[in-house]
Design an enzyme around this catalytic site. Structure first.
Site, short mmCIF file in Angstrom:
data_model
loop_
_atom_site.label_atom_id
_atom_site.label_comp_id
_atom_site.label_asym_id
_atom_site.label_seq_id
_atom_site.Cartn_x
_atom_site.Cartn_y
_atom_site.Cartn_z
NE ARG A 10 20.00 -90.49 -34.44
CZ ARG A 10 20.98 -91.11 -35.12
NH1 ARG A 10 20.82 -91.36 -36.41
NH2 ARG A 10 22.09 -91.48 -34.51
CE LYS A 84 20.50 -57.84 -40.64
NZ LYS A 84 19.28 -57.47 -39.88
CB VAL A 108 10.54 -58.21 -50.39
CG1 VAL A 108 9.26 -58.86 -50.92
CG2 VAL A 108 11.66 -59.25 -50.29
CG PHE A 130 2.26 -55.60 -39.13
CD1 PHE A 130 1.46 -56.72 -39.31
CD2 PHE A 130 2.89 -55.42 -37.90
CE1 PHE A 130 1.27 -57.64 -38.29
CE2 PHE A 130 2.70 -56.33 -36.87
CZ PHE A 130 1.90 -57.44 -37.06
CB CYS A 184 13.27 -55.50 -32.19
SG CYS A 184 12.31 -57.00 -32.47
#
Length: 339
Positions: A10, A84, A108, A130, A184
Site C-alpha cells: 500500500r 522503555k 544520551v 530542551f 507533561c
C-alpha cells in the site's frame, strides 16, 4: 523481495514513494532519541514503513502513568519495570522482523552522542526536555545530519525538520532559557496531540529518506488541537549570531558534565550519574537492609521506609525519586551508595 513487496504494497502504491522510494527506505538508518510518548509513535511509524535500521535510546523504565499516551507499552511492561528501550524493541520486533531494530538503555549525553550517530542518516527527537534537544541539535549540525524536532505538552504541539546547510537550526528559533519550563508532568498532556506531532515528524522523515526534496516542509509548525489554533513560521535566514549553525561553537557539546546530577523537572526525580557501573545483584544484597528491593535484569528498585526510591541501572545511573531537591538527593545517595 516478494514478501517485502507484499508487506509494503500500500505504501508502494503511493506514487511519491513507489518502488524506488521503498528501496531507499530499506537502506536507511535512523536514530530516535527518547522512547516515551513521541518516541513510541515515531518508532511505530518508521518500523512499519520499512526503514532498514531503527535504533532508539532511552534512559527510563515503564511506569503506569506512561500508558495513557506511550503507545508501545502495556501493563505487563509496568509490572516487570522494563526499560522503555527494551519493551519497545520487543514489541517492534513482532511488527517487522525484516529490518534491524535496536533499543539502547542509556542516557544520551555529550560523551556517547558520537557513537550513537555513527552511520545514521537522520535523527528524530522523541525527548521531553530542551537540554537533550539542544544536544541533539548541536551534535547533528556539527556532523551534518538532519534532525526532526518535535514537542508536545498539554494540547499543544510543535515540529520542524532542520537540515544542516539548508535550513536554520533549532537554536535560531528557541534560545536556552526561553523554553517556558512547562512539561507533561507539570501541566499534563492529551494523547491525540502526541500522535499528531509524531505523525508530522514521521512524514517529514520519510520525505527526507526517499529524497522527496520538493515536498519537504520548510517551516516550524505549531498548533493547539484543543482550541484549534495552527501557526506556521516559514524558514528564513538563520540567526547570524546562532552559536550552532552560524558560529559553529556547538555550546551543548562544550559543557562540562562533571558529576552529572540533574533534576528531572516536574517528576520529583533527580538523576545522579556518578559511577561507571553497578553490579545489580551485589547492590541488591547491600541495599535490602534499608528498604524493599525489586531486581530485574535491567534495573534495581529500592523503596525506602520514608517513601523515597532509588532506581539503579547497570550503566551507573541512579534515579532518586520522591524529591526534586538536588541537595537532598545527593545526601541520600551519599548516605546509602556513596559519592
Amino acid at each position: 523481495m516478494e514478501q517485502q513487496r507484499e508487506r509494503y504494497s500500500r505504501q508502494i502504491l503511493f506514487s511519491p514513494i513507489g518502488e524506488e522510494g521503498q528501496a531507499l527506505l530499506l537502506e536507511k538508518k535512523v536514530l530516535i532519541v527518547g522512547m516515551g510518548a513521541l518516541g513510541t509513535v515515531l518508532a511505530s511509524h518508521l518500523v512499519r514503513a520499512g526503514v532498514g535500521t531503527v535504533t532508539f535510546a532511552d534512559r527510563d523504565y515503564v511506569e503506569k502513568s506512561n500508558l495513557q499516551r506511550q503507545v508501545l507499552f502495556d501493563e505487563d511492561d509496568v509490572a516487570e519495570a522494563l526499560p522503555k528501550a527494551v519493551a519497545a524493541e520487543r514489541k517492534l520486533r513482532k511488527v517487522n522482523s525484516d529490518i534491524t531494530i535496536q533499543g539502547i538503555v542509556a542516557d544520551v549525553t555529550r560523551d556517547n552522542m558520537d557513537d550513537l550517530l555513527d552511520g545514521v542518516d537522520l535523527v528524530l527527537d522523541g525527548t521531553d526536555n530542551f537540554q537533550t534537544r539542544f544536544l541533539i541539535n548541536d551534535a547533528c549540525f556539527k556532523k551534518g545530519i538532519p534532525f526532526v524536532y518535535g514537542g508536545a505538552v498539554s494540547s499543544r504541539g510543535m515540529t520542524a525538520i532542520f537540515i544542516p546547510g539548508e535550513t536554520p537550526c533549532l537554536r535560531c528559533f528557541i534560545k536556552e532559557g526561553d523554553t517556558g519550563g512547562q512539561t507533561c508532568d507539570m501541566i499534563g498532556v492529551i494523547s491525540p496531540v502526541v500522535d499528531i506531532v509524531g505523525s508530522f515528524q514521521a512524514v517529514e522523515a520519510i520525505k527526507f529518506l526517499v529524497q522527496a526534496n520538493k515536498s519537504q516542509r520548510n517551516s516550524l509548525l505549531s498548533f493547539d488541537i484543543w482550541n484549534y489554533h495552527m501557526f506556521e513560521l516559514k524558514f528564513s535566514t538563520p540567526d547570524h549570531d546562532c552559536p550552532t549553525c552560524q558560529l559553529h561553537e556547538y555550546p551543548a557539546l562544550q559543557m562540562e558534565e562533571g558529576e552529572m546530577v540533574t533534576s528531572l523537572c516536574g517528576r520529583e526525580t533527580v538523576q545522579i550519574n556518578a559511577r561507571s557501573s553497578f553490579d545489580l545483584k551485589e547492590w541488591a544484597t547491600k541495599l535490602q537492609v534499608i528498604g524493599t528491593v525489586k531486581e530485574t535484569p535491567f534495573l534495581l528498585r529500592v523503596e525506602l521506609d520514608n517513601g523515597m526510591k532509588f532506581v539503579l541501572f547497570p550503566d551507573g545511573r541512579t534515579l532518586v525519586q520522591g524529591t526534586e531537591d538536588v541537595t537532598e538527593a545527593k545526601a541520600l545517595y551519599r548516605k546509602y551508595i556513596g559519592l
